[in-house]
Design an enzyme around this catalytic site. Structure first.
Site, short mmCIF file in Angstrom:
data_model
loop_
_atom_site.label_atom_id
_atom_site.label_comp_id
_atom_site.label_asym_id
_atom_site.label_seq_id
_atom_site.Cartn_x
_atom_site.Cartn_y
_atom_site.Cartn_z
N ASP A 63 0.81 -1.21 0.00
CA ASP A 63 0.00 0.00 0.00
C ASP A 63 0.85 1.27 0.00
O ASP A 63 2.07 1.23 0.17
CB ASP A 63 -0.96 0.00 1.20
N ASP A 132 -7.77 -2.06 14.19
CA ASP A 132 -9.16 -2.38 13.82
C ASP A 132 -9.25 -3.63 12.94
O ASP A 132 -10.28 -3.91 12.34
CB ASP A 132 -9.81 -1.17 13.10
N HIS A 134 -7.37 -4.23 10.20
CA HIS A 134 -7.05 -4.08 8.77
C HIS A 134 -5.75 -4.78 8.40
O HIS A 134 -4.83 -4.90 9.21
CB HIS A 134 -7.07 -2.60 8.33
N GLU A 139 -9.68 -1.58 5.37
CA GLU A 139 -10.34 -1.22 6.62
C GLU A 139 -11.61 -2.07 6.81
O GLU A 139 -12.08 -2.70 5.86
CB GLU A 139 -10.73 0.26 6.59
C1 GLP Z 1 -0.55 0.43 8.65
C2 GLP Z 1 -0.24 -0.35 7.36
C3 GLP Z 1 -0.37 -1.82 7.59
C4 GLP Z 1 0.23 -2.13 8.94
C5 GLP Z 1 -0.64 -1.58 10.02
C6 GLP Z 1 -0.03 -1.67 11.41
O1 GLP Z 1 -1.44 1.42 8.54
N1 GLP Z 1 -0.99 0.01 6.21
O2 GLP Z 1 0.26 -2.54 6.54
O3 GLP Z 1 0.32 -3.51 9.13
O4 GLP Z 1 -1.10 -0.30 9.71
O5 GLP Z 1 0.98 -0.73 11.59
P1 GLP Z 1 2.06 -0.87 12.72
O6 GLP Z 1 2.91 -2.05 12.33
O7 GLP Z 1 2.84 0.40 12.70
O8 GLP Z 1 1.35 -1.11 13.98
#
Ligand code: GLP
Length: 256
Positions: A63, A132, A134, A139
């Site tokens: 992404d 949440d 995702h 989402e």
């Molecule tokens: C982000 C990314 C995800 C990631 C998630 C958790 O927004 N788009 O790919 O796994 O949220 O992020 P973090 O690893 O910083 O907790």
């Protein structure tokens, strides 16, 4: 699903790094699906230390934020080049990250899907999980059959990611993300989750119903999904003792 609970982020990241390293040794032209965020940071650090051969590896990132230039400090382009790509011998032409500046988002997304197919599909998809539920930026209420497309972030995700932008107001509202359908086509999936903030979403994903309200729950339908956790992220799993027993008693031929 194979649930692997480790005492620390370090131990969990080492196991994840061993899984990736094994794939790259067995299949030097592997296609990796890669993730960003805090979760895979130590994994990428370990992979760099391992001095693996990335010269034939192809990478597709999950992404990117819409509107961010590749050199923006919070862009996923910048994250990937700083934490991994600049530090291994991957070819720039083999790196694919959604273009947050594209003027034709639907066309770009279609081409991204075609590029994944043309590369032979993703061998191993790395994933984190949002608070949440995702995966990528799919989402809650995302179609569980979705493909690469634009998504609107929830306020919860924007608040969680505000730390990378110096405040919530600067966090973009839109992103381009692989869909859950795209992710499910990877031959293997490796999801990592660390810390108590992930415990609820993770437990719902692993032990709750398959629902678009928790997009990670679709991984229950994946034939080869490994979930690597530290203890705090595993703290709400009802069958944690069973997962530990299974991992500690794997037949030798199944061990890493
Ligand atoms: C982000 C990314 C995800 C990631 C998630 C958790 O927004 N788009 O790919 O796994 O949220 O992020 P973090 O690893 O910083 O907790």
């Amino acid at each position: 699903m194979e649930i692997i609970i480790q005492p620390t982020v370090e131990a969990a990241s080492t196991i994840a790094a061993q899984m990736v390293a094994r794939l790259l040794r067995e299949k030097p032209d592997a296609v990796l699906g890669l993730a960003t965020g805090s979760t895979p940071l130590l994994l990428y650090h370990e992979l760099v230390q391992m001095k693996l051969d990335w010269s034939r590896v192809t990478a597709f990132n999950l992404d990117e934020y819409v509107g961010l230039a590749p050199d923006h400090p919070a862009s996923y382009h910048r994250f990937m080049w700083e934490n991994l790509f600049n530090r291994v011998n991957i070819l720039e032409s083999n790196v694919h990250i959604p273009d947050g500046l594209t003027e034709d988002i639907p066309g770009f997304c279609l081409r991204y899907e075609q590029q994944i197919l043309a590369a032979g599909g993703i061998d191993l998809q790395l994933l984190g999980i949002g608070t949440d539920g995702h995966i990528g930026f799919n989402e809650p209420t995302s179609s569980l059959a979705s493909r690469t497309r634009i998504k609107t972030l929830t306020q919860q995700t924007r608040a969680h990611n505000a730390r990378f932008f110096g405040g919530e107001t600067a966090v973009p509202h839109h992103v381009i993300t692989m869909g859950t359908g795209t992710i499910m086509e990877a031959r293997q999936v490796l999801l990592m989750a660390f810390g108590p903030d992930k415990a609820r979403a993770l437990a719902e994903a692993v032990e709750g119903p398959i629902t678009s309200m928790n997009p990670a729950s679709i991984l229950q339908l994946h034939p080869v999904a490994k979930i690597v956790l530290d203890e705090p992220a595993a703290s709400r799993l009802r069958k944690a003792d069973y997962y530990r027993w299974v991992y500690d008693n794997k037949p030798d031929w199944q061990k890493l």
